[in-house]
Every structure is written in C-alpha cells, then in structure tokens.
Design a protein around this motif. Sequence first.
Motif, PDB file in Angstrom:
ATOM      1  N   GLN A  27       0.822  -1.197   0.000  1.00 31.47           N
ATOM      2  CA  GLN A  27       0.000   0.000   0.000  1.00 31.47           C
ATOM      3  C   GLN A  27       0.865   1.260   0.000  1.00 31.47           C
ATOM      4  OE1 GLN A  27      -2.758  -0.291   3.283  1.00 31.47           O
ATOM      5  NE2 GLN A  27      -4.179  -1.546   2.095  1.00 31.47           N
ATOM      6  N   ALA A  28       0.460   2.204  -0.805  1.00 34.03           N
ATOM      7  CA  ALA A  28       1.224   3.446  -0.937  1.00 34.03           C
ATOM      8  C   ALA A  28       0.580   4.558  -0.110  1.00 34.03           C
ATOM      9  CB  ALA A  28       1.287   3.872  -2.396  1.00 34.03           C
ATOM     10  N   GLN A  29       1.407   5.359   0.547  1.00 37.74           N
ATOM     11  CA  GLN A  29       0.902   6.509   1.281  1.00 37.74           C
ATOM     12  C   GLN A  29       0.793   7.740   0.390  1.00 37.74           C
ATOM     13  OE1 GLN A  29       3.536   6.994   4.719  1.00 37.74           O
ATOM     14  NE2 GLN A  29       1.923   6.142   6.008  1.00 37.74           N
ATOM     15  N   VAL A  30       1.591   7.793  -0.655  1.00 38.99           N
ATOM     16  CA  VAL A  30       1.624   8.953  -1.541  1.00 38.99           C
ATOM     17  C   VAL A  30       1.270   8.524  -2.954  1.00 38.99           C
ATOM     18  CG1 VAL A  30       3.051  10.805  -2.516  1.00 38.99           C
ATOM     19  CG2 VAL A  30       3.368  10.106  -0.119  1.00 38.99           C
ATOM     20  N   TYR A  61       5.247   4.174  -4.895  1.00 39.87           N
ATOM     21  CA  TYR A  61       4.227   5.206  -5.071  1.00 39.87           C
ATOM     22  C   TYR A  61       3.137   4.725  -6.033  1.00 39.87           C
ATOM     23  CZ  TYR A  61       7.908   7.989  -2.982  1.00 39.87           C
ATOM     24  OH  TYR A  61       8.886   8.456  -2.126  1.00 39.87           O
ATOM     25  N   HIS A  96      -7.464   7.932  -5.965  1.00 38.51           N
ATOM     26  CA  HIS A  96      -7.841   7.665  -4.568  1.00 38.51           C
ATOM     27  C   HIS A  96      -8.856   6.529  -4.467  1.00 38.51           C
ATOM     28  CE1 HIS A  96      -5.986  10.905  -2.051  1.00 38.51           C
ATOM     29  NE2 HIS A  96      -5.719  11.363  -3.262  1.00 38.51           N
ATOM     30  N   GLU A 101      -5.750   3.983   0.421  1.00 42.22           N
ATOM     31  CA  GLU A 101      -4.817   4.175   1.540  1.00 42.22           C
ATOM     32  C   GLU A 101      -3.951   5.424   1.377  1.00 42.22           C
ATOM     33  OE1 GLU A 101      -2.674   1.929  -1.661  1.00 42.22           O
ATOM     34  OE2 GLU A 101      -4.660   1.851  -0.726  1.00 42.22           O
ATOM     35  N   ILE A 102      -3.982   6.048   0.209  1.00 43.10           N
ATOM     36  CA  ILE A 102      -3.163   7.236  -0.049  1.00 43.10           C
ATOM     37  C   ILE A 102      -3.536   8.359   0.914  1.00 43.10           C
ATOM     38  CG2 ILE A 102      -2.730   9.096  -1.714  1.00 43.10           C
ATOM     39  CD1 ILE A 102      -2.986   7.050  -3.935  1.00 43.10           C
ATOM     40  N   ARG A 103      -2.516   8.958   1.510  1.00 44.12           N
ATOM     41  CA  ARG A 103      -2.746  10.064   2.437  1.00 44.12           C
ATOM     42  C   ARG A 103      -2.508  11.426   1.799  1.00 44.12           C
ATOM     43  NH1 ARG A 103       0.938   8.912   7.462  1.00 44.12           N
ATOM     44  NH2 ARG A 103      -0.041  10.868   8.117  1.00 44.12           N
ATOM     45  N   SER A 104      -1.803  11.457   0.689  1.00 44.97           N
ATOM     46  CA  SER A 104      -1.565  12.730   0.007  1.00 44.97           C
ATOM     47  C   SER A 104      -1.276  12.472  -1.468  1.00 44.97           C
ATOM     48  CB  SER A 104      -0.401  13.495   0.646  1.00 44.97           C
ATOM     49  OG  SER A 104       0.829  12.840   0.387  1.00 44.97           O
ATOM     50  N   SER A 282       7.291  12.390   1.490  1.00 48.62           N
ATOM     51  CA  SER A 282       6.673  11.265   2.188  1.00 48.62           C
ATOM     52  C   SER A 282       7.012  11.295   3.670  1.00 48.62           C
ATOM     53  CB  SER A 282       7.133   9.950   1.568  1.00 48.62           C
ATOM     54  OG  SER A 282       6.774   9.877   0.222  1.00 48.62           O
ATOM     55  N   LYS A 286       4.351  11.548   7.366  1.00 51.33           N
ATOM     56  CA  LYS A 286       4.224  10.361   8.233  1.00 51.33           C
ATOM     57  C   LYS A 286       3.921  10.778   9.670  1.00 51.33           C
ATOM     58  CE  LYS A 286       7.108   7.216   5.542  1.00 51.33           C
ATOM     59  NZ  LYS A 286       8.347   6.416   5.496  1.00 51.33           N
TER      60      LYS A 286
END
Length: 286
Positions: A27-30, A61, A96, A101-104, A282, A286
């Motif tokens: 899973q990617a955050q960005v 990513y 999205h 799971e992307i936060r930004s 990134s 966090k």
Amino acid sequence: MSTTEQAVLFSCAQETQVGILSLPAEQAQVGVVIAVGGPQYRAGSHRQFVLLARRLATAGYAVLRFDYRGMGDSSGSARDFLDASPDIAAAINTLHEHAPEIRSTVIWGLCDAASAALLYLQDTKDTRVTGLCLLNPWVRSETSLARTQVKHYYIQRVMQRTFWTKLLSGQVAWGALKGLARNIRLSKAASPSRGAGDLPFQQRMANAWTDFDGRILLLLSGNDYTAKEFLEYADADTAWSKALKQARLERHDLANADHTFSNRLAQTTVENLTLDWLATTSNAIK
C-alpha cells in the motif's frame, strides 16, 4: 519491488477518460498524478511518462497517467491547459478510489501541464494535493517571448560576424533586423496588469503558487526556451520573483537538458530528483 499496471476508465463531464494505473505491491501513502502537457497523450514524449510511472511505482508510489478529454483514447472535444482542472480532478478522484490508503497526492507536470497543475489548485484548493513537481512551466505571453528572444537569440546572433557577412551579402534579409526591432519594442512593454477583470493565467499561477502550503519541486532545462521564458517572466514580475524565493521550493537547473529531457541521462536525472524529493515529502506526512 513488484508492481501491477492496469488500464482504468473514469468519467468527466459525461465523457470517458482513459488512464494507466501503476501500483506498488504494498500500500502506498503517496500518490502521483502525471498530467499531460501540450497536444500529448499519456505515454509522453519518448515514452517519458511510461518510464517515470513505472519507476515511481517500483519505489512504492501509486501513479496515474491519463489522457485529457479529447486527447489520446479519451472521448470528447480537445481542450488546452486552461480548461484542464475538471480532468485533473477526475484523475485524482480515480487514483484515490483505486488506492484508498493514499494520504496525500502529488501532481507532476511538464510545460503547460505544470501550469495546469497550478491553475487546478487555484480553482479547487484541493487539500489532498500536498506537493507539485513542475518542469519548465509555460508562461507564454507576447512580451515574455519577445524578452526571451532578444536576450537569448537576437543579441547573440548580432554579435556573430557570420550574421553581418550574410546580411551584407544578401543571404539574410533586412527583415531580420526589423524582427529584432519589433521584439525589442515588445520586450519593453509592461506585463499584463492585475487590475479589474479576469487575471492573466500567469498571475493566477503565481497566486496559486504563493497560496499553496505544500512542497514544490521545480526542474528547469538549460537548453530550452520555455524554461528561459519562465525565468525572464519571473524576473520581471514581483509575485513570481517572490514565489521563487520561498523556502518550501526545491529547484534544480539541468544545464544540458532540452525541453522534454529527451536523452537518457536527462531522463534518469529527472527520475532521480523526483524520487529524492518524493522521499522527503513522504517523510513529512508520516
């Protein structure tokens, strides 16, 4: 890291857009949305966007590159960067949806796609966007083009002995000197006013840049008139001069690169700089 790649269809104003989603195994955050500049489609010049998306996905990513309405395989009528905000919004929504799971989100854009990214933020104030990767932004106006041509072409040309030899021998028309005179006159004209009425798109870009509280990566080619014109415009405009001094800006000038970073060294350099900057972005969320 292994990745997956899939085509996606999504709607925008009753038209269908086509994109390619590149996802990492974990899973990617960005997420990164690659916007398209000029009369171009999602592959980019010399498959630039394909290679970039795959490398970013390999680094962890989530990436979406896509066609505007009326371009590539998307339906609808063709449009330019001034009307691309709905297309970019639809692309971000799609990214999205497929990677919740992307936060930004970061928007990556070359030439007028960089301009479109800034105009999108001015239009929407989208808080999901925390970073911008802008390459050779497009700020073309009659005045800025004239200034760039005078400084980076005409002055160098008239200093060359071969120019005068050709002129006196009739190989170069006197119209070339008339062109120089015209560009000098235009280069001294005032930039568009910020008075009443709609602001010029260049000023809307500057306002978006100033209002944006995220991080910005600016990459400029040394062998490119679009980049030179951007710097000439910024030097003559108070808002842009201030924008280029902001602490959240990271700027790199690639002396030997052309407009699309077409050789492999320039392409790899762009990828490396993007990855290094994304790692910093990134870490910040966090």
